[in-house]
Design a protein around this motif. Sequence first.
Motif, mmCIF file in Angstrom:
data_model
loop_
_atom_site.group_PDB
_atom_site.id
_atom_site.type_symbol
_atom_site.label_atom_id
_atom_site.label_comp_id
_atom_site.label_asym_id
_atom_site.label_seq_id
_atom_site.Cartn_x
_atom_site.Cartn_y
_atom_site.Cartn_z
ATOM 1 N N ARG A 71 17.864 21.809 22.026
ATOM 2 C CA ARG A 71 18.643 21.624 23.132
ATOM 3 C C ARG A 71 18.277 19.770 23.407
ATOM 4 O O ARG A 71 17.975 19.121 23.233
ATOM 5 C CB ARG A 71 18.262 22.253 24.321
ATOM 6 N N ALA A 81 26.240 17.243 23.194
ATOM 7 C CA ALA A 81 25.662 16.084 24.408
ATOM 8 C C ALA A 81 26.483 14.517 24.150
ATOM 9 O O ALA A 81 26.944 14.474 25.394
ATOM 10 C CB ALA A 81 24.405 16.140 24.758
ATOM 11 N N TYR A 117 20.917 17.356 26.663
ATOM 12 C CA TYR A 117 21.956 16.843 28.258
ATOM 13 C C TYR A 117 22.736 16.202 27.968
ATOM 14 O O TYR A 117 22.228 15.038 27.277
ATOM 15 C CB TYR A 117 20.453 16.639 29.205
ATOM 16 N N SER A 118 23.763 16.770 28.213
ATOM 17 C CA SER A 118 24.728 15.149 28.896
ATOM 18 C C SER A 118 24.564 14.935 30.014
ATOM 19 O O SER A 118 25.378 15.732 30.733
ATOM 20 C CB SER A 118 25.633 16.042 28.202
ATOM 21 N N THR A 149 25.768 24.458 32.213
ATOM 22 C CA THR A 149 25.216 23.793 33.504
ATOM 23 C C THR A 149 24.131 23.685 33.442
ATOM 24 O O THR A 149 22.975 22.981 34.678
ATOM 25 C CB THR A 149 26.230 24.361 34.411
ATOM 26 N N THR A 150 22.765 24.816 33.287
ATOM 27 C CA THR A 150 21.549 24.648 33.841
ATOM 28 C C THR A 150 20.481 24.754 33.105
ATOM 29 O O THR A 150 20.988 25.256 31.447
ATOM 30 C CB THR A 150 21.194 26.166 34.695
ATOM 31 N N ALA A 151 19.503 24.767 32.701
ATOM 32 C CA ALA A 151 18.539 24.268 31.918
ATOM 33 C C ALA A 151 17.372 25.657 31.601
ATOM 34 O O ALA A 151 16.290 25.591 31.573
ATOM 35 C CB ALA A 151 17.575 22.867 31.706
ATOM 36 N N ASP A 173 27.258 16.350 32.937
ATOM 37 C CA ASP A 173 26.629 17.439 33.779
ATOM 38 C C ASP A 173 26.155 18.759 32.935
ATOM 39 O O ASP A 173 25.935 19.563 33.577
ATOM 40 C CB ASP A 173 26.907 17.486 34.701
ATOM 41 N N CYS A 174 25.719 18.987 31.671
ATOM 42 C CA CYS A 174 25.691 19.889 31.071
ATOM 43 C C CYS A 174 24.599 20.093 29.967
ATOM 44 O O CYS A 174 24.488 19.110 29.168
ATOM 45 C CB CYS A 174 27.281 20.521 30.053
ATOM 46 N N TRP A 175 23.699 21.243 29.984
ATOM 47 C CA TRP A 175 22.875 21.532 28.613
ATOM 48 C C TRP A 175 23.896 21.523 27.589
ATOM 49 O O TRP A 175 24.928 23.094 27.261
ATOM 50 C CB TRP A 175 21.538 21.910 28.461
ATOM 51 N N TYR A 176 23.007 21.940 25.947
ATOM 52 C CA TYR A 176 23.696 21.794 25.611
ATOM 53 C C TYR A 176 22.695 22.608 24.196
ATOM 54 O O TYR A 176 21.530 21.765 23.297
ATOM 55 C CB TYR A 176 24.666 21.145 23.700
ATOM 56 N N TYR A 177 23.002 23.862 23.231
ATOM 57 C CA TYR A 177 22.072 24.267 22.557
ATOM 58 C C TYR A 177 22.043 24.430 21.870
ATOM 59 O O TYR A 177 23.657 25.300 21.655
ATOM 60 C CB TYR A 177 22.017 26.244 23.797
#
Length: 134
Positions: free
Chosen positions: A115, A45, A117-118, A82-84, A122-126
């Motif tokens: 996870r 992120a 968030y960045s 891009t979504t959580a 504007d992105c979630w990293y899992y």
Amino acid sequence: MNVIETHLLGLLERANTARLDSGTNVLRIERRLTSAALDHALFLAEGGFLSHGGRHDSTPASRAEAVGYNWSRVGENVLARTTADADEAYLQWWNSEGHRANLLEPAFIDCGLARAYSPRVDCWYYVMLLAAPA
């Protein structure tokens, strides 16, 4: 101590249902692997990119070792969304042959799941760090 984020429990439940349906054991959350997964998710992120390579050139195996997990086998699923939505994250892994193979690998017993968030991208990293103890 890091614990799995409540939002991610549904993702783990879906993975475990698929594992049971395929005749293998369920994954259990391992706090050290969760800590390593969170650290890697935060790294991704912060950088705004997706990679299995981590801080100081770490690998999934070296991240597990760094938190004191003695492993015989390690795997990792990473994902940028891009979504959580954890259900959609699970489906994205499920629909990828390599990620699905990790989800169903009978050798894996423990996992860490996190996870981050960045806002930068504007992105979630899992991150799901999977392992079998030595």
